[in-house]
Design a protein around this motif. Structure first.
Motif, PDB file in Angstrom:
ATOM      1  N   GLN A   3       0.821  -1.204   0.000  1.00  0.00           N
ATOM      2  CA  GLN A   3       0.000   0.000   0.000  1.00  0.00           C
ATOM      3  C   GLN A   3       0.859   1.259   0.000  1.00  0.00           C
ATOM      4  OE1 GLN A   3      -2.675  -0.465   3.310  1.00  0.00           O
ATOM      5  NE2 GLN A   3      -4.298  -1.134   1.930  1.00  0.00           N
ATOM      6  N   THR A   6       2.953   3.546  -4.165  1.00  0.00           N
ATOM      7  CA  THR A   6       1.910   4.018  -5.074  1.00  0.00           C
ATOM      8  C   THR A   6       2.496   4.480  -6.394  1.00  0.00           C
ATOM      9  OG1 THR A   6       2.046   6.218  -4.103  1.00  0.00           O
ATOM     10  CG2 THR A   6       0.352   4.728  -3.224  1.00  0.00           C
ATOM     11  N   GLU A  45      -5.143   4.811 -11.015  1.00  0.00           N
ATOM     12  CA  GLU A  45      -4.917   3.665 -10.138  1.00  0.00           C
ATOM     13  C   GLU A  45      -6.200   2.898  -9.866  1.00  0.00           C
ATOM     14  OE1 GLU A  45      -2.931   4.980  -6.602  1.00  0.00           O
ATOM     15  OE2 GLU A  45      -1.347   5.948  -7.746  1.00  0.00           O
ATOM     16  N   ARG A  46      -7.144   2.908 -10.826  1.00  0.00           N
ATOM     17  CA  ARG A  46      -8.378   2.160 -10.611  1.00  0.00           C
ATOM     18  C   ARG A  46      -8.919   1.614 -11.917  1.00  0.00           C
ATOM     19  NH1 ARG A  46     -12.832   5.983  -8.150  1.00  0.00           N
ATOM     20  NH2 ARG A  46     -11.131   6.472  -6.791  1.00  0.00           N
ATOM     21  N   GLU A  72     -20.890  -0.303  -5.055  1.00  0.00           N
ATOM     22  CA  GLU A  72     -20.466  -0.964  -3.821  1.00  0.00           C
ATOM     23  C   GLU A  72     -20.639  -2.483  -3.917  1.00  0.00           C
ATOM     24  OE1 GLU A  72     -18.649   0.171  -1.239  1.00  0.00           O
ATOM     25  OE2 GLU A  72     -18.563   1.901  -2.582  1.00  0.00           O
ATOM     26  N   ARG A  75     -17.902  -3.780  -6.111  1.00  0.00           N
ATOM     27  CA  ARG A  75     -16.628  -3.807  -5.376  1.00  0.00           C
ATOM     28  C   ARG A  75     -16.575  -5.008  -4.431  1.00  0.00           C
ATOM     29  NH1 ARG A  75     -15.714   2.569  -3.688  1.00  0.00           N
ATOM     30  NH2 ARG A  75     -14.897   3.251  -5.710  1.00  0.00           N
ATOM     31  N   HIS A  79     -13.907  -7.983  -4.446  1.00  0.00           N
ATOM     32  CA  HIS A  79     -13.183  -8.315  -3.214  1.00  0.00           C
ATOM     33  C   HIS A  79     -13.317  -9.794  -2.881  1.00  0.00           C
ATOM     34  CE1 HIS A  79     -12.716  -8.652   1.219  1.00  0.00           C
ATOM     35  NE2 HIS A  79     -11.671  -7.890   0.974  1.00  0.00           N
ATOM     36  N   ARG A  85      -9.231  -5.180  -1.520  1.00  0.00           N
ATOM     37  CA  ARG A  85     -10.207  -4.087  -1.557  1.00  0.00           C
ATOM     38  C   ARG A  85     -10.083  -3.396  -2.911  1.00  0.00           C
ATOM     39  NH1 ARG A  85     -10.116   1.281  -0.488  1.00  0.00           N
ATOM     40  NH2 ARG A  85     -12.031   2.171   0.302  1.00  0.00           N
ATOM     41  N   SER A  86     -11.199  -3.120  -3.538  1.00  0.00           N
ATOM     42  CA  SER A  86     -11.216  -2.529  -4.868  1.00  0.00           C
ATOM     43  C   SER A  86     -11.618  -1.064  -4.815  1.00  0.00           C
ATOM     44  CB  SER A  86     -12.213  -3.296  -5.756  1.00  0.00           C
ATOM     45  OG  SER A  86     -12.342  -2.655  -7.001  1.00  0.00           O
ATOM     46  N   ARG A  87     -10.976  -0.257  -5.662  1.00  0.00           N
ATOM     47  CA  ARG A  87     -11.360   1.150  -5.826  1.00  0.00           C
ATOM     48  C   ARG A  87     -12.069   1.338  -7.168  1.00  0.00           C
ATOM     49  NH1 ARG A  87      -7.208   4.650  -6.354  1.00  0.00           N
ATOM     50  NH2 ARG A  87      -8.616   6.326  -5.847  1.00  0.00           N
ATOM     51  N   MET A  89     -14.345   1.945 -10.282  1.00  0.00           N
ATOM     52  CA  MET A  89     -15.400   2.919 -10.510  1.00  0.00           C
ATOM     53  C   MET A  89     -16.346   2.366 -11.559  1.00  0.00           C
ATOM     54  SD  MET A  89     -15.490   6.956 -11.320  1.00  0.00           S
ATOM     55  CE  MET A  89     -14.696   7.237  -9.779  1.00  0.00           C
TER      56      MET A  89
END
Length: 161
Positions: A3, A6, A45-46, A72, A75, A79, A85-87, A89
């Motif tokens: 994490q 980046t 980054e997504r 949500e 996501r 997951h 954990r996913s960001r 969109m």
């Protein structure tokens, strides 16, 4: 990728997230008998998954509330498969792109107003996605903004320099 690192984006992992999300959304579209094509991309980054097609307004909902819920759920599905954990969109019917343009203009207009008046101005409550766009637009004009309040009534306040 840790994490704290980046600087390097794992595009392959993001593409995998997009594939999982697209499969999940496709299943939901089938269940609801909605027609829509699915586009996948990686932006920054997504992973970004977009559903395009006619008559998808029900999947966006009032002020994007259904879209937020579907994002949500998607996501969570990602997951469950990846353990990460996913960001991710999700966009449906171009709603997020239209909203991004509206909010960028709002942020610029309010920043100009605050520059003229010298008085801080609070805005209506927004989602985290919406607040980020306004913060970026205000910063681009050279002013400062902060989020205040508690979810779901969290809002942006624009301050003079």
């Amino acid at each position: 990728m840790s994490q704290t690192d980046t600087t390097e984006v794992d595009v392959q992992a993001l593409e995998q997230e997009g594939e999982i999300a697209a499969d999940y959304i496709e299943g939901l579209l089938d269940i609801g008998d909605y027609d829509g094509d699915i586009d996948m991309d990686v932006e920054g980054e997504r992973a970004v998954v977009a559903v395009v097609g006619a008559s998808l307004d029900e999947l966006v909902g009032k002020r994007g509330e259904v879209l937020e819920a579907l994002q949500e759920l998607t996501r969570l599905a990602v997951h469950r498969k990846t353990g990460n954990r996913s960001r991710l969109m999700l966009d449906i019917g171009g709603y997020r792109e239209r909203r991004r343009a509206e909010l960028t203009k709002l942020g610029q207009d309010v920043a100009d107003e605050v520059k003229q008046s010298g008085t801080p101005k609070p805005l209506a409550p927004m989602t985290p996605f919406e607040r980020k766009i306004v913060h970026d637009a205000v910063a681009a004009v050279g002013l400062r903004s902060e989020s205040e309040g508690e979810e779901p009534e969290r809002y942006v306040v624009v301050y003079p320099s």
